[in-house]
Design an enzyme around this catalytic site. Structure first.
Site, PDB file in Angstrom:
ATOM      1  N   ASP A  38       0.885 -12.859  -0.866  1.00  0.00           N
ATOM      2  CA  ASP A  38       2.200 -12.422  -0.385  1.00  0.00           C
ATOM      3  C   ASP A  38       2.291 -12.477   1.133  1.00  0.00           C
ATOM      4  O   ASP A  38       1.280 -12.475   1.826  1.00  0.00           O
ATOM      5  CB  ASP A  38       2.441 -10.973  -0.797  1.00  0.00           C
ATOM      6  CG  ASP A  38       2.886 -10.866  -2.235  1.00  0.00           C
ATOM      7  OD1 ASP A  38       3.241 -11.892  -2.817  1.00  0.00           O
ATOM      8  OD2 ASP A  38       2.878  -9.738  -2.759  1.00  0.00           O
ATOM      9  N   LYS A  59       7.431 -13.141  -0.429  1.00  0.00           N
ATOM     10  CA  LYS A  59       8.860 -12.837  -0.446  1.00  0.00           C
ATOM     11  C   LYS A  59       9.080 -11.727   0.558  1.00  0.00           C
ATOM     12  O   LYS A  59       8.621 -10.620   0.349  1.00  0.00           O
ATOM     13  CB  LYS A  59       9.296 -12.331  -1.825  1.00  0.00           C
ATOM     14  CG  LYS A  59       9.288 -13.385  -2.891  1.00  0.00           C
ATOM     15  CD  LYS A  59       9.630 -12.775  -4.223  1.00  0.00           C
ATOM     16  CE  LYS A  59       8.484 -11.968  -4.701  1.00  0.00           C
ATOM     17  NZ  LYS A  59       8.459 -11.542  -6.040  1.00  0.00           N
ATOM     18  N   MET A 172      10.759  -0.340   1.248  1.00  0.00           N
ATOM     19  CA  MET A 172      11.835  -1.341   1.384  1.00  0.00           C
ATOM     20  C   MET A 172      13.156  -0.662   1.749  1.00  0.00           C
ATOM     21  O   MET A 172      14.204  -0.958   1.169  1.00  0.00           O
ATOM     22  CB  MET A 172      11.988  -2.140   0.074  1.00  0.00           C
ATOM     23  CG  MET A 172      10.777  -2.979  -0.236  1.00  0.00           C
ATOM     24  SD  MET A 172      10.938  -3.931  -1.757  1.00  0.00           S
ATOM     25  CE  MET A 172      10.431  -2.730  -2.955  1.00  0.00           C
TER      26      MET A 172
HETATM   27  N1  SAH Z   1       2.711  -2.979  -3.182  1.00  0.00           N
HETATM   28  C1  SAH Z   1       2.973  -2.533  -1.830  1.00  0.00           C
HETATM   29  C2  SAH Z   1       4.459  -2.338  -1.572  1.00  0.00           C
HETATM   30  C3  SAH Z   1       5.261  -3.625  -1.639  1.00  0.00           C
HETATM   31  S1  SAH Z   1       6.962  -3.385  -1.264  1.00  0.00           S
HETATM   32  C4  SAH Z   1       2.190  -1.242  -1.559  1.00  0.00           C
HETATM   33  O1  SAH Z   1       1.622  -0.675  -2.487  1.00  0.00           O
HETATM   34  O2  SAH Z   1       2.145  -0.818  -0.407  1.00  0.00           O
HETATM   35  C5  SAH Z   1       7.001  -3.768   0.464  1.00  0.00           C
HETATM   36  C6  SAH Z   1       7.286  -2.509   1.255  1.00  0.00           C
HETATM   37  O3  SAH Z   1       6.086  -1.754   1.401  1.00  0.00           O
HETATM   38  C7  SAH Z   1       7.754  -2.739   2.673  1.00  0.00           C
HETATM   39  O4  SAH Z   1       9.156  -2.991   2.708  1.00  0.00           O
HETATM   40  C8  SAH Z   1       7.412  -1.416   3.324  1.00  0.00           C
HETATM   41  O5  SAH Z   1       8.363  -0.429   2.982  1.00  0.00           O
HETATM   42  C9  SAH Z   1       6.111  -1.059   2.626  1.00  0.00           C
HETATM   43  N2  SAH Z   1       4.912  -1.445   3.402  1.00  0.00           N
HETATM   44  C10 SAH Z   1       4.001  -2.376   3.078  1.00  0.00           C
HETATM   45  N3  SAH Z   1       3.006  -2.430   3.995  1.00  0.00           N
HETATM   46  C11 SAH Z   1       3.305  -1.494   4.926  1.00  0.00           C
HETATM   47  C12 SAH Z   1       2.672  -1.039   6.117  1.00  0.00           C
HETATM   48  N4  SAH Z   1       1.522  -1.557   6.553  1.00  0.00           N
HETATM   49  N5  SAH Z   1       3.258  -0.051   6.818  1.00  0.00           N
HETATM   50  C13 SAH Z   1       4.416   0.511   6.390  1.00  0.00           C
HETATM   51  N6  SAH Z   1       5.056   0.127   5.284  1.00  0.00           N
HETATM   52  C14 SAH Z   1       4.516  -0.853   4.552  1.00  0.00           C
END
Ligand code: SAH
Length: 263
Positions: A38, A59, A172
């Site tokens: 991703d 995405k 998100m």
């Molecule tokens: N599966 C992932 C989430 C995917 S959705 C998880 O468990 O973290 C993608 C969203 O995750 C982003 O829009 C943001 O809101 C959050 N996100 C992912 N990485 C991040 C990070 N390092 N710091 C803050 N938010 C993060």
């Protein structure tokens, strides 16, 4: 399916910092024949896949988007060609990652899959803030929620989730922070409710905006830096101060990575 069909591992890459990946995930990456990754996966994490063909299927909102069905098909095709396929997803693969669609498609095609959990962004942000998401007398539940909905889904049920939660972590959502604040205030949340917006959790460029629901109405794109961010809402964030946040030592992260690559 034929006996030669490979295995697909849905693997959590962790929140960003490459040394926050599990040992199991690092081992699988080192052995993988092909890795589908991703957009949020850090290049240093990807570098752990020393012998694999690497395919971006990311995405990110507003950016190039590869259709989910196309990704499912590519995973199935890869499993028919390779012994060890890794589908690498940011954070934990089972949270807001469309993992179920991939698992269902693989199962329907008769392909074996395994899942390796990862550190989800909310838990990395909690660590960065040095603030427990639960606390005696303040918060005994945590809600992970996104205002993002698929076609035909109810677009407002996330408001009830936030209202019912002691601590909320919104994924998100940072791009719509101001609109979210307006909706929550209109639905009876107190204007002094503490909010922490954590961007790039676990990474050296991590930033935190501490605010209240009332002030969150003036958060704009310019308040943030375009990295992935979480809206964290709840009384547990009352006491968060700048001095409290994790200091991420880049040199230590590099050392750990070099060591794990040689192992
Ligand atoms: N599966 C992932 C989430 C995917 S959705 C998880 O468990 O973290 C993608 C969203 O995750 C982003 O829009 C943001 O809101 C959050 N996100 C992912 N990485 C991040 C990070 N390092 N710091 C803050 N938010 C993060």
């Amino acid at each position: 399916m034929s006996a030669q069909t490979g295995v697909v591992h849905l693997v959590g890459a962790g929140p960003g910092a490459a040394d926050l990946i599990t040992v199991r995930a690092a081992r699988l990456l080192a052995q993988a024949d092909i890795v589908f990754y991703d957009a949020l996966v850090h290049p240093e994490t990807l570098a752990l896949a020393i012998r694999a063909e690497k395919v971006a299927v990311g995405k990110r909102c507003g950016k190039h988007s590869t259709q989910q069905r196309f990704i499912n098909k590519r995973l199935i095709d890869a499993a028919r060609k390779h012994a060890l396929v890794v589908r690498l997803k940011g954070g934990d693969p089972m949270l807001f990652g469309r993992a179920q669609e991939e698992l269902d498609a693989l199962k329907a095609a008769g392909i074996r899959c395994e899942v390796v959990p990862g550190v989800t962004a909310a838990l990395a942000a909690s660590a960065d803030l040095k603030t427990s998401l639960t606390r005696r007398g303040v918060s005994r539940n945590v809600t992970f929620v996104t205002p993002r909905v698929g076609e035909g889904e109810d677009a407002s049920d996330w408001i009830a989730s936030v209202r019912n939660a002691d601590t909320t972590v919104m994924y998100m959502a940072a791009g719509q922070a101001a609109a979210i604040a307006v909706k929550l205030l209109a639905n009876g949340l107190p204007s002094d409710m503490p909010v922490a917006i954590v961007e790039n959790a676990s990474l050296p460029n991590m930033t935190v905006v501490r605010t209240t629901l009332n002030e969150m109405r003036s958060v704009t794109d310019r308040t943030l830096h375009g990295g992935p961010a979480l809206l964290m809402i709840g009384r547990v964030f009352n006491a968060v101060t700048n001095e409290d946040t994790n200091r991420i030592d880049v040199d230590v992260v590099r050392e750990v990575l070099t060591a794990s690559r040689c192992a």
